[in-house]
Design an enzyme around this catalytic site. Structure first.
Site, PDB file in Angstrom:
ATOM      1  N   LYS A 137      23.237 175.035  69.751  1.00 35.60           N
ATOM      2  CA  LYS A 137      21.910 175.404  69.252  1.00 35.60           C
ATOM      3  C   LYS A 137      21.950 176.792  68.597  1.00 35.60           C
ATOM      4  O   LYS A 137      22.934 177.526  68.743  1.00 35.60           O
ATOM      5  CB  LYS A 137      20.922 175.368  70.420  1.00 35.60           C
ATOM      6  N   TYR A 145      13.721 164.829  68.484  1.00 39.41           N
ATOM      7  CA  TYR A 145      12.984 165.149  69.713  1.00 39.41           C
ATOM      8  C   TYR A 145      11.713 164.313  69.868  1.00 39.41           C
ATOM      9  O   TYR A 145      10.777 164.754  70.521  1.00 39.41           O
ATOM     10  CB  TYR A 145      12.638 166.644  69.735  1.00 39.41           C
ATOM     11  N   PHE A 175       6.374 172.353  75.431  1.00 37.64           N
ATOM     12  CA  PHE A 175       7.473 173.081  74.798  1.00 37.64           C
ATOM     13  C   PHE A 175       7.891 172.478  73.453  1.00 37.64           C
ATOM     14  O   PHE A 175       8.811 172.983  72.808  1.00 37.64           O
ATOM     15  CB  PHE A 175       8.693 173.171  75.739  1.00 37.64           C
ATOM     16  N   ARG A 227      27.492 166.141  79.566  1.00 38.02           N
ATOM     17  CA  ARG A 227      26.287 166.666  80.240  1.00 38.02           C
ATOM     18  C   ARG A 227      26.677 167.413  81.507  1.00 38.02           C
ATOM     19  O   ARG A 227      26.051 168.394  81.875  1.00 38.02           O
ATOM     20  CB  ARG A 227      25.292 165.539  80.501  1.00 38.02           C
ATOM     21  N   THR A 275      19.633 171.975  82.602  1.00 38.66           N
ATOM     22  CA  THR A 275      18.855 172.408  81.427  1.00 38.66           C
ATOM     23  C   THR A 275      18.506 173.892  81.476  1.00 38.66           C
ATOM     24  O   THR A 275      18.610 174.598  80.475  1.00 38.66           O
ATOM     25  CB  THR A 275      17.545 171.581  81.344  1.00 38.66           C
ATOM     26  N   ARG A 303      26.293 176.256  80.324  1.00 35.47           N
ATOM     27  CA  ARG A 303      25.029 177.005  80.497  1.00 35.47           C
ATOM     28  C   ARG A 303      25.098 177.955  81.690  1.00 35.47           C
ATOM     29  O   ARG A 303      24.534 179.044  81.653  1.00 35.47           O
ATOM     30  CB  ARG A 303      23.867 176.022  80.664  1.00 35.47           C
ATOM     31  N   ASN A 345      19.109 176.998  75.599  1.00 34.40           N
ATOM     32  CA  ASN A 345      20.180 176.694  76.555  1.00 34.40           C
ATOM     33  C   ASN A 345      21.504 176.310  75.891  1.00 34.40           C
ATOM     34  O   ASN A 345      22.267 175.517  76.423  1.00 34.40           O
ATOM     35  CB  ASN A 345      19.699 175.624  77.539  1.00 34.40           C
ATOM     36  N   HIS A 361      23.135 170.943  73.283  1.00 31.64           N
ATOM     37  CA  HIS A 361      22.479 169.657  73.535  1.00 31.64           C
ATOM     38  C   HIS A 361      23.561 168.596  73.613  1.00 31.64           C
ATOM     39  O   HIS A 361      24.525 168.636  72.852  1.00 31.64           O
ATOM     40  CB  HIS A 361      21.518 169.317  72.379  1.00 31.64           C
ATOM     41  N   GLU A 420      21.046 159.399  67.752  1.00 30.27           N
ATOM     42  CA  GLU A 420      21.176 160.799  67.328  1.00 30.27           C
ATOM     43  C   GLU A 420      22.345 160.989  66.353  1.00 30.27           C
ATOM     44  O   GLU A 420      22.233 161.749  65.390  1.00 30.27           O
ATOM     45  CB  GLU A 420      21.359 161.695  68.562  1.00 30.27           C
TER      46      GLU A 420
HETATM   47  P1  CMP Z   1      17.815 169.357  74.960  1.00 26.75           P
HETATM   48  O1  CMP Z   1      18.948 168.740  75.699  1.00 26.75           O
HETATM   49  O2  CMP Z   1      18.065 169.733  73.551  1.00 26.75           O
HETATM   50  O3  CMP Z   1      16.550 168.380  75.030  1.00 26.75           O
HETATM   51  C1  CMP Z   1      15.238 168.827  75.018  1.00 26.75           C
HETATM   52  C2  CMP Z   1      15.155 170.311  75.004  1.00 26.75           C
HETATM   53  O4  CMP Z   1      13.872 170.824  75.293  1.00 26.75           O
HETATM   54  C3  CMP Z   1      16.045 170.876  76.089  1.00 26.75           C
HETATM   55  O5  CMP Z   1      17.372 170.707  75.750  1.00 26.75           O
HETATM   56  C4  CMP Z   1      15.523 172.292  76.184  1.00 26.75           C
HETATM   57  O6  CMP Z   1      15.993 173.095  75.143  1.00 26.75           O
HETATM   58  C5  CMP Z   1      14.045 172.036  75.988  1.00 26.75           C
HETATM   59  N1  CMP Z   1      13.380 171.824  77.259  1.00 26.75           N
HETATM   60  C6  CMP Z   1      13.510 170.799  78.092  1.00 26.75           C
HETATM   61  N2  CMP Z   1      12.710 170.899  79.160  1.00 26.75           N
HETATM   62  C7  CMP Z   1      12.046 172.032  78.992  1.00 26.75           C
HETATM   63  C8  CMP Z   1      11.063 172.689  79.734  1.00 26.75           C
HETATM   64  N3  CMP Z   1      10.602 172.208  80.882  1.00 26.75           N
HETATM   65  N4  CMP Z   1      10.618 173.842  79.252  1.00 26.75           N
HETATM   66  C9  CMP Z   1      11.069 174.317  78.087  1.00 26.75           C
HETATM   67  N5  CMP Z   1      11.995 173.733  77.312  1.00 26.75           N
HETATM   68  C10 CMP Z   1      12.484 172.607  77.761  1.00 26.75           C
END
Ligand code: CMP
Length: 138
Positions: free
Chosen positions: A9, A49, A57, A85, A91, A102, A116, A119, A130
């Protein structure tokens, strides 16, 4: 053999962590079979998304993800969807275990979006969808 979509990211690219993240993927035995650096459009991100539309968010997430270059990869390997993962960790970077991307490299920015670093697709159906979005022309 499975394929997954991995994104470094904008926070990871800006902090110069792309190489370290690629090295962790390769050290685990996975193979990077496609890669490109691009600042994604809102259209692409809205499709990527779509399951999060309406969540608190969602807007900040699209804003953040379109704020700078993202390094997108197609990564192949046995059980790579689950394996990446687990390499990525939880996350929330503060909750992610040490030893994960992470957990070792992620910061808590004190903001609404989880910046974070990476992805990874969460299922075979998401990976196929995707990879089709990010590497449509490859
Ligand atoms: P990603 O794996 O890219 O998929 C969805 C993204 O939304 C996640 O990583 C985070 O960057 C963001 N995300 C997911 N859950 C939350 C949350 N509870 N609050 C804020 N951001 C979130």
């Amino acid at each position: 053999m499975e394929s997954t979509l991995v994104l470094v990211k904008p926070d990871g690219v800006e902090r110069g962590l792309t190489g370290q993240i690629m090295a962790r993927i390769e050290a685990k035995g996975y193979v990077i079979t496609k890669a490109k650096l691009e600042t994604p459009s809102r259209e692409l991100l809205a499709k990527h998304y779509e399951e999060h539309e309406g969540k608190p968010f969602y807007e900040p997430l699209l804003e953040f993800m379109s704020s700078g270059p993202v390094f997108a990869m197609q990564v192949e390997g046995n059980r790579v969807i689950e394996g990446f993962r687990s390499l990525a960790g939880a996350t929330d970077p503060t909750e992610a275990a040490p030893g994960t991307i992470r957990g070792d490299l992620g910061r808590d920015w004190g903001e609404r979006v989880q910046k974070n670093l990476v992805h990874g697709s969460d299922s075979t159906a998401s990976a196929e969808r995707e990879l089709g979005l990010w590497f449509a022309d490859a």
